[in-house]
Every structure is written in structure tokens, then in C-alpha cells.
Design a protein around this motif. Structure first.
Motif, short mmCIF file in Angstrom:
data_model
loop_
_atom_site.label_atom_id
_atom_site.label_comp_id
_atom_site.label_asym_id
_atom_site.label_seq_id
_atom_site.Cartn_x
_atom_site.Cartn_y
_atom_site.Cartn_z
N TRP A 22 55.15 78.98 23.07
CA TRP A 22 54.35 79.11 24.28
C TRP A 22 55.11 79.86 25.37
N LEU A 23 56.42 79.96 25.24
CA LEU A 23 57.26 80.51 26.30
C LEU A 23 57.38 82.02 26.19
N SER A 59 74.24 84.02 23.61
CA SER A 59 73.35 84.96 24.29
C SER A 59 72.17 85.36 23.42
N SER A 60 71.79 84.54 22.47
CA SER A 60 70.63 84.85 21.66
C SER A 60 69.37 84.80 22.52
N GLN A 61 68.31 85.41 22.06
CA GLN A 61 67.05 85.39 22.80
C GLN A 61 66.52 83.97 22.93
N ALA A 62 66.71 83.15 21.89
CA ALA A 62 66.27 81.76 21.94
C ALA A 62 66.97 81.01 23.07
N ARG A 63 68.28 81.18 23.18
CA ARG A 63 69.03 80.49 24.25
C ARG A 63 68.64 81.00 25.63
N GLU A 64 68.44 82.30 25.75
CA GLU A 64 68.04 82.86 27.04
C GLU A 64 66.69 82.29 27.48
N THR A 65 65.76 82.17 26.54
CA THR A 65 64.45 81.63 26.87
C THR A 65 64.56 80.16 27.27
N LEU A 66 65.37 79.40 26.56
CA LEU A 66 65.57 77.99 26.92
C LEU A 66 66.20 77.86 28.29
N ARG A 67 67.14 78.74 28.61
CA ARG A 67 67.76 78.69 29.94
C ARG A 67 66.73 78.95 31.03
N SER A 68 65.80 79.88 30.78
CA SER A 68 64.78 80.16 31.78
C SER A 68 63.85 78.96 31.96
N LEU A 69 63.52 78.28 30.87
CA LEU A 69 62.70 77.07 30.97
C LEU A 69 63.41 75.99 31.76
N ARG A 103 63.56 63.08 36.69
CA ARG A 103 64.07 63.91 35.61
C ARG A 103 62.94 64.74 35.02
N PHE A 104 63.23 66.02 34.81
CA PHE A 104 62.29 66.95 34.16
C PHE A 104 63.16 67.91 33.37
N ARG A 105 63.49 67.51 32.16
CA ARG A 105 64.49 68.24 31.38
C ARG A 105 64.08 68.40 29.92
N VAL A 106 64.75 69.32 29.24
CA VAL A 106 64.63 69.44 27.79
C VAL A 106 65.55 68.39 27.18
N ALA A 107 64.97 67.39 26.52
CA ALA A 107 65.76 66.29 25.97
C ALA A 107 66.21 66.56 24.55
N ARG A 123 50.81 66.27 32.20
CA ARG A 123 50.26 67.46 31.55
C ARG A 123 50.11 68.62 32.53
N ARG A 124 49.87 68.33 33.79
CA ARG A 124 49.82 69.41 34.80
C ARG A 124 51.21 69.97 35.06
N LEU A 125 52.21 69.10 35.11
CA LEU A 125 53.58 69.59 35.29
C LEU A 125 54.00 70.49 34.14
N ILE A 126 53.66 70.10 32.91
CA ILE A 126 54.01 70.90 31.75
C ILE A 126 53.30 72.26 31.80
N ALA A 127 52.00 72.24 32.08
CA ALA A 127 51.25 73.49 32.15
C ALA A 127 51.80 74.41 33.23
N ALA A 128 52.12 73.84 34.38
CA ALA A 128 52.67 74.64 35.47
C ALA A 128 54.03 75.21 35.10
N ALA A 129 54.86 74.41 34.44
CA ALA A 129 56.19 74.90 34.05
C ALA A 129 56.08 76.09 33.10
N VAL A 130 55.18 76.02 32.14
CA VAL A 130 54.98 77.14 31.22
C VAL A 130 54.47 78.37 31.98
N ALA A 131 53.53 78.14 32.89
CA ALA A 131 52.96 79.26 33.65
C ALA A 131 54.01 79.92 34.54
N VAL A 132 54.87 79.13 35.18
CA VAL A 132 55.93 79.71 36.01
C VAL A 132 56.92 80.47 35.13
N GLN A 133 57.31 79.88 33.99
CA GLN A 133 58.25 80.56 33.10
C GLN A 133 57.70 81.88 32.58
#
Length: 202
Positions: A37-38, A73-83, A123-127, A154-164
């Protein structure tokens, strides 16, 4: 009766007579977020999902070695850092004294000053990072607070994806957290079926 409502009961525990669910100090929810989704996600580092874990995690999630998870510096790690940056910004915006009335199901029926609207998002983190049975990569996103309002997670999750993804501005969090702002976010909600109650602390 719970089964008919789509709720699975995983375990039970006997409580004292003085127990009251509303007196808990912290509630935790997990959302299983598909990483595709990211914006920019590319599954180019399978080792991310195999990194060493250690005991001591909370709410059913074992801790990972943060150093190895965040290096590279893989693309996967960069995307996770942005999230993660987006989630941290939300934590900061919804600190004590700010309101999440805009994330309630119907903003017209709630007061921005009412409890639980003004409790902090602790807390709002990747666990954790996991793969499903088909091998699709997911992030277990953990949210903790003393109270949550209906549909808020669910609104926080949707907003986080939209901002990312750049669909919402970076200052979205600070704007909707203001008590003098009423926003129409009825369509901003993540899909059902991926959210579960992870636990509580009393």
C-alpha cells in the motif's frame, strides 16, 4: 453471539469484583498493514522478515534488533523509514492536550474537549514485519492510548498511508489535532478485517 458479529474470542481470564474495563491505563491495537500500500515499496530485501528477535516485547510482539532493522539503503528500508517518520509525526501531533475529535465516527456528535478526545496517542509504531500464507509482506502497526474512539484506529492508519503516499500534506496531523478545526473525514478509513485488539494494561 460473538461469532455472529465476526468476533473471535482468543482467551478469557477471571477478573476481580472491583475490575472495571474503563479504568485501564493503556489499550493497544494492531493493524496488519500490507506494505504494497505504501509509495515506493519494493520487496527487495527478504532478510528484513528474518532478522533476529529477542524476548521482552509487549502485546504478543517480540522485539527485533532495531540496529540491524534500520540500517541499509534498500528500497524496502527506505520506504519503511518514510512510514515510521509519518507515524512519529502523528504521535507528536496527538500529544496530551490535543484532540482527535476529527477522527471520531461523527464529528458533529462529539466535543473536542471531552474525554477521551484529549488523551495522548502514546505509541504509533511499526511493531513487527511479517508475511502472510501467500508470502505477501505486512507491517504490524501498533497503536497505544488510554482511550480510543470508534473508527479512530482505522482513520489513523488510512491517514498515515495517505500522508506517506503524498495524498495528504505533511501538516495534516497538526491540523486535524486542533480543537478549533472540524474536518470531514468520513471517507478516510482503512479497510476492516485487519484490525485486532492486542491487549490492555491496568
Amino acid at each position: 453471539r460473538l461469532a455472529r458479529q465476526g468476533i473471535r474470542l482468543l482467551w478469557t481470564s477471571t477478573a476481580k469484583r472491583t475490575f472495571h474495563a474503563e479504568r485501564c491505563a493503556e489499550r493497544a491495537y494492531h493493524y496488519v498493514l500490507p506494505l504494497d500500500w505504501l509509495e515506493g515499496w519494493r520487496d527487495d530485501e527478504p532478510a528484513l522478515f528474518d532478522e533476529q528477535r529477542e524476548p521482552g516485547g509487549k502485546y504478543g510482539v517480540e522485539r527485533r534488533h532495531h540496529k540491524t532493522r534500520d540500517e541499509g539503503s534498500s528500497q524496502a528500508r527506505e520506504t519503511l523509514r518514510s512510514l515510521k517518520a509519518v507515524l512519529r509525526a502523528a504521535e507528536d501531533a496527538f500529544s496530551e492536550g490535543h484532540s482527535w475529535h476529527n477522527l471520531a465516527t461523527t464529528t458533529r456528535s462529539v466535543s473536542a474537549n471531552a474525554s477521551p478526545m484529549t488523551c495522548a496517542l502514546e505509541r504509533f509504531r511499526v511493531a513487527d514485519l511479517v508475511r502472510d500464507a501467500q508470502g505477501r509482506p505486512h507491517a504490524i502497526v501498533e497503536l497505544r492510548a488510554q482511550h480510543f474512539v470508534r473508527a479512530q484506529v482505522r482513520r489513523l492508519i488510512a491517514a498515515a498511508v495517505a500522508v506517506q503516499r503524498g495524498l495528504l500534506p505533511w501538516d495534516f496531523w497538526t491540523t486535524v489535532a486542533r480543537m478549533d478545526v472540524v474536518a470531514d473525514l468520513d471517507d478516510l478509513v482503512a479497510p476492516k478485517g485487519r484490525l485486532y485488539f492486542a491487549g490492555a494494561r491496568y
